[in-house]
Design an enzyme around this catalytic site. Sequence first.
Site, mmCIF file in Angstrom:
data_model
loop_
_atom_site.group_PDB
_atom_site.id
_atom_site.type_symbol
_atom_site.label_atom_id
_atom_site.label_comp_id
_atom_site.label_asym_id
_atom_site.label_seq_id
_atom_site.Cartn_x
_atom_site.Cartn_y
_atom_site.Cartn_z
ATOM 1 N N GLY A 9 0.843 -1.186 0.000
ATOM 2 C CA GLY A 9 0.000 0.000 0.000
ATOM 3 C C GLY A 9 0.879 1.237 0.000
ATOM 4 O O GLY A 9 1.956 1.238 -0.602
ATOM 5 N N CYS A 10 0.481 2.269 0.680
ATOM 6 C CA CYS A 10 1.259 3.505 0.749
ATOM 7 C C CYS A 10 2.634 3.215 1.347
ATOM 8 O O CYS A 10 2.738 2.631 2.418
ATOM 9 C CB CYS A 10 0.520 4.534 1.604
ATOM 10 N N PHE A 11 3.672 3.649 0.659
ATOM 11 C CA PHE A 11 5.018 3.330 1.126
ATOM 12 C C PHE A 11 5.388 4.008 2.435
ATOM 13 O O PHE A 11 6.269 3.555 3.153
ATOM 14 C CB PHE A 11 6.091 3.570 0.068
ATOM 15 N N TRP A 12 4.732 5.083 2.795
ATOM 16 C CA TRP A 12 5.051 5.772 4.049
ATOM 17 C C TRP A 12 4.849 4.870 5.262
ATOM 18 O O TRP A 12 5.572 4.972 6.244
ATOM 19 C CB TRP A 12 4.190 7.011 4.227
#
Length: 175
Positions: A9-12
């Site tokens: 998902g979101c890499f953060w």
Amino acid sequence: MKEFTVAAGCFWCLDAVYQRTRGVESSVCGYTGGNTFEPTYESVCTGETGHAEAIRVRFDETVVPEDVIMDMFFTTHDPTSLNRQGYDVGTQYRSALFYSNEEEKEFFHAQIERAQAMFDKPIVTTLEPLGTFYPAEDIHQDFEQRNPYNGYCQVIIDPKLRKAREYYKMWLRDT
């Protein structure tokens, strides 16, 4: 040193977890798995490049075992959700493991089978050959550490960090 390239998902989110993990030398946000030369955040967000938001994590397996790195991957996102993590929707948010050779492909396959016991629904994490990894723009590197009061960090990332602290406390740095 060992290096894995994974998408959750979101890499953060996964970046924030791996940055706090003992034995992790680096965690780099980037793009891979697509067909566009030098993709940008804006182009990847269209869903048309084929790239996934990914993390390249480099770690010392004598400090943190490969299985722990993989367990963190599977428990800090929903690997049963196809092309979606929470509010983030599209193939760029797919759950994927990018292998660099056949041995790594077999290892990742075994990890998916092992992790399946934790989930009622089938894991949809894909196994994909690792192509070029393009580091994301500077604004995306270390995002949570630089922006802890950002709404996305507080609502989406903080619960994942709490989960990591609950299950992997012995593997995390004191922060």
